[in-house]
Design an enzyme around this catalytic site. Structure first.
Site, mmCIF file in Angstrom:
data_model
loop_
_atom_site.group_PDB
_atom_site.id
_atom_site.type_symbol
_atom_site.label_atom_id
_atom_site.label_comp_id
_atom_site.label_asym_id
_atom_site.label_seq_id
_atom_site.Cartn_x
_atom_site.Cartn_y
_atom_site.Cartn_z
ATOM 1 C CB CYS A 113 -0.904 -0.024 1.230
ATOM 2 S SG CYS A 113 -1.737 1.529 1.581
ATOM 3 C CD GLU A 114 -0.484 5.285 -3.819
ATOM 4 O OE1 GLU A 114 -1.308 6.207 -3.897
ATOM 5 O OE2 GLU A 114 0.162 4.875 -4.801
ATOM 6 C CG HIS A 115 -2.553 5.446 1.316
ATOM 7 N ND1 HIS A 115 -3.815 4.927 1.131
ATOM 8 C CD2 HIS A 115 -2.372 6.346 0.315
ATOM 9 C CE1 HIS A 115 -4.378 5.494 0.074
ATOM 10 N NE2 HIS A 115 -3.525 6.351 -0.431
ATOM 11 C CG HIS A 116 -0.418 3.217 6.285
ATOM 12 N ND1 HIS A 116 -1.664 3.179 5.705
ATOM 13 C CD2 HIS A 116 -0.501 4.106 7.312
ATOM 14 C CE1 HIS A 116 -2.482 3.998 6.346
ATOM 15 N NE2 HIS A 116 -1.806 4.578 7.325
ATOM 16 C CG HIS A 183 -5.542 -3.796 2.052
ATOM 17 N ND1 HIS A 183 -5.178 -2.756 1.220
ATOM 18 C CD2 HIS A 183 -6.281 -4.644 1.293
ATOM 19 C CE1 HIS A 183 -5.689 -2.961 0.010
ATOM 20 N NE2 HIS A 183 -6.365 -4.101 0.037
ATOM 21 C CB CYS A 185 -2.651 -0.266 6.172
ATOM 22 S SG CYS A 185 -3.785 -0.495 4.790
#
Length: 218
Positions: A113-116, A183, A185
């Site tokens: 995931c590019e966010h975390h 996910h 995250c």
């Protein structure tokens, strides 16, 4: 007629990048291992640990080599991936009006995931398309899914990337991509809901306009 492949032919030789193509890209690689090593060392320091401690002194190098592997797809555009795995076979039997499907289910991949920078795991990709005078080698569908996932990603974008690449290779505008994944995250931090799964669909061409075609994939 529906061709539903869940056989070992997609993994018999492993999912590996074309070495000749890779050699030609060597000078253009996006991944900077030296910068990754420096950054990981700084993270270890920021976490309050000793970067020279026996257990972590080689961690920056290990992480850099791991990132080079798991983010391999970041070195290539969708167009380049399509060129890399552009192995098709002409089949006059298929035309633009046919109702036959090729459907490869449960391709196992992973992504981050590019966010975390958190792992997306237990990920299964299923790809369907309606051939238009040519078909792609089945193992290439798995290779495309694998390479598209090896980026900083969103699950929704993975489906769109795979669909775009399949369109480029096959010349078919009728493509469907289904993805399910857990996910970390969500499962290992934040809400910590270990049972949550995310399902996405990417539908193009006749899969968007003809519900009967979509129903055949269930």
């Amino acid at each position: 007629m529906t061709f539903d492949c869940n056989c070992s032919c997609t993994s018999l030789f492993g999912i590996r990048i074309n070495e000749e193509y890779n050699a030609g890209k060597e000078q253009e690689m996006a991944i900077n291992k030296d910068l990754i090593k420096e950054s990981i060392r700084n993270i270890i320091i920021a976490l309050g640990d000793d970067p020279n401690r026996e257990g972590v002194k080689d961690t920056p190098d290990r992480v850099a080599r791991m990132y080079e592997e798991v983010f391999e797809g970041m070195n290539y555009t969708n167009e380049e991936i399509a060129e890399m795995f552009n192995k098709t076979f002409d089949e006059d039997y298929y035309d633009a009006n046919n109702q036959d499907l090729v459907y490869v289910k449960d391709i196992e991949v992973f992504s981050y995931c590019e966010h975390h920078l958190a792992l997306m795991y237990d990920m299964k990709v299923s790809v369907a398309y309606i051939p238009n005078q040519k078909v792609i080698g089945l193992s290439k569908i798995a290779r495309i899914a694998d390479m598209a996932a090896k980026r900083l990603q969103l699950q929704e974008r993975i489906g769109n990337d795979i669909a775009e690449i399949i369109e480029r290779v096959t010349g078919s505008q009728d493509v469907a991509v289904f993805i399910e994944a857990s996910h970390s995250c969500m499962t290992a931090r934040g809400i910590k809901n270990a049972s949550a799964k995310t399902y996405t669909q990417t539908l193009r061409g006749r899969f968007r306009t003809e519900p009967d075609l979509l129903a055949r994939l269930k």
